[in-house]
Design a protein around this motif. Structure first.
Motif, PDB file in Angstrom:
ATOM      1  N   MET A 226       0.830  -1.202   0.000  1.00 22.83           N
ATOM      2  CA  MET A 226       0.000   0.000   0.000  1.00 22.83           C
ATOM      3  C   MET A 226       0.868   1.258   0.000  1.00 22.83           C
ATOM      4  N   ARG A 227       1.914   1.258   0.788  1.00 27.15           N
ATOM      5  CA  ARG A 227       2.812   2.417   0.818  1.00 27.15           C
ATOM      6  C   ARG A 227       3.412   2.673  -0.566  1.00 27.15           C
ATOM      7  N   HIS A 228       3.745   1.587  -1.263  1.00 29.17           N
ATOM      8  CA  HIS A 228       4.330   1.732  -2.599  1.00 29.17           C
ATOM      9  C   HIS A 228       3.326   2.370  -3.559  1.00 29.17           C
ATOM     10  N   VAL A 229       2.076   1.937  -3.507  1.00 27.48           N
ATOM     11  CA  VAL A 229       1.045   2.498  -4.383  1.00 27.48           C
ATOM     12  C   VAL A 229       0.870   3.998  -4.127  1.00 27.48           C
ATOM     13  N   ILE A 230       0.839   4.380  -2.851  1.00 25.26           N
ATOM     14  CA  ILE A 230       0.676   5.799  -2.521  1.00 25.26           C
ATOM     15  C   ILE A 230       1.895   6.591  -2.979  1.00 25.26           C
TER      16      ILE A 230
END
Length: 253
Positions: A226-230
């Protein structure tokens, strides 16, 4: 209608109450009506907007609930400082986006998403039912379509992230969905991944990693994915806002 749908479809004038709220709210958030200023009296505003005092009073109550204004006896209705505004409110966020975004605002928004959405993904990894996971895989599969337009991919993106907020089982996560919508509305305007098949493929792959992590009940991997997507989304928007490099002309050329 949510913030993203409003951005896609355009804002439509609704009731007299909604019109007054939108006009004053936009003026306050954009700075056309400065912080600390006193609004004109009821008679003047009623005449300006061609509404009854009853409609005006209800509109003022709505703006007060959003912490944009505060009425005080013998003083009048004062515009509150920006630090008091409720930026979790979808209307306030929408007006802020309408006023124009900059790199600082993008960073603040990304910081809030980083605080909330990885935690929602971790909670979903622990609490999601089998049916939840099947449904999330179905949403993620819809990313992988090279014919996506900015509108269609934005809608899938929103559905995906709201599904995870819901799957977290935490009602506060779902209540903060306006932040997600604001980020996606900005992306829709400035830097949609629908710009190329390669970007669509990257988005599809990145979101599928989140689903795989949730399905495997791996909270740490869900957080990282999720952090990567953001981060990717933030970088794409920042790049769109950065000034283009100026080409240097050789001396004598």
């Amino acid at each position: 209608m949510g913030l993203l749908e409003t951005t896609i479809a355009g804002r439509k004038r609704g009731s007299s109450h909604a019109h007054v709220v939108a006009e004053l709210g936009n003026a306050i958030v954009s700075g056309a009506i400065p912080e600390g200023s006193i609004l004109p009296g009821d008679a003047e505003l009623s005449q300006r907007f061609s509404v009854s005092r009853t409609v005006l009073r209800e509109a003022m109550k709505t703006l007060a609930a959003k912490r944009l204004i505060e009425a005080k006896a013998k003083v009048g209705t004062r515009v509150l400082p920006r630090s008091s505004w409720n930026f979790f409110d979808p209307d306030v966020l929408g007006w802020r986006c309408d006023a124009g975004v900059d790199l600082v605002f993008i960073e603040y928004l990304a910081e809030m998403r980083m605080a909330l959405e990885p935690a929602a993904a971790a909670a979903a990894a622990e609490r999601a039912t089998s049916d939840d996971i099947v449904a999330l895989y179905a949403i993620a599969a819809r990313f992988d379509d090279p014919s996506h337009s900015p509108e269609t991919i934005a809608k899938v993106d929103l559905e995906f992230h709201l599904a995870i907020a819901r799957m977290s089982g935490n009602p506060f996560m779902r209540s903060a969905s306006a932040l997600i919508e604001a980020a996606l509305a900005i992306a829709f305007r400035l830097s949609s991944p629908a710009a190329s098949p390669e970007m669509i493929e990257e988005v599809a792959t990145n979101h599928l990693r989140i689903v795989h992590a949730i399905a495997s009940r791996d909270a740490d991997k869900a957080v990282a994915a999720m952090r990567h997507v953001i981060d990717v989304g933030r970088g794409r928007i920042q790049k769109s806002l950065s000034p283009a490099p100026v080409a240097l002309v050789p001396a004598g050329g």
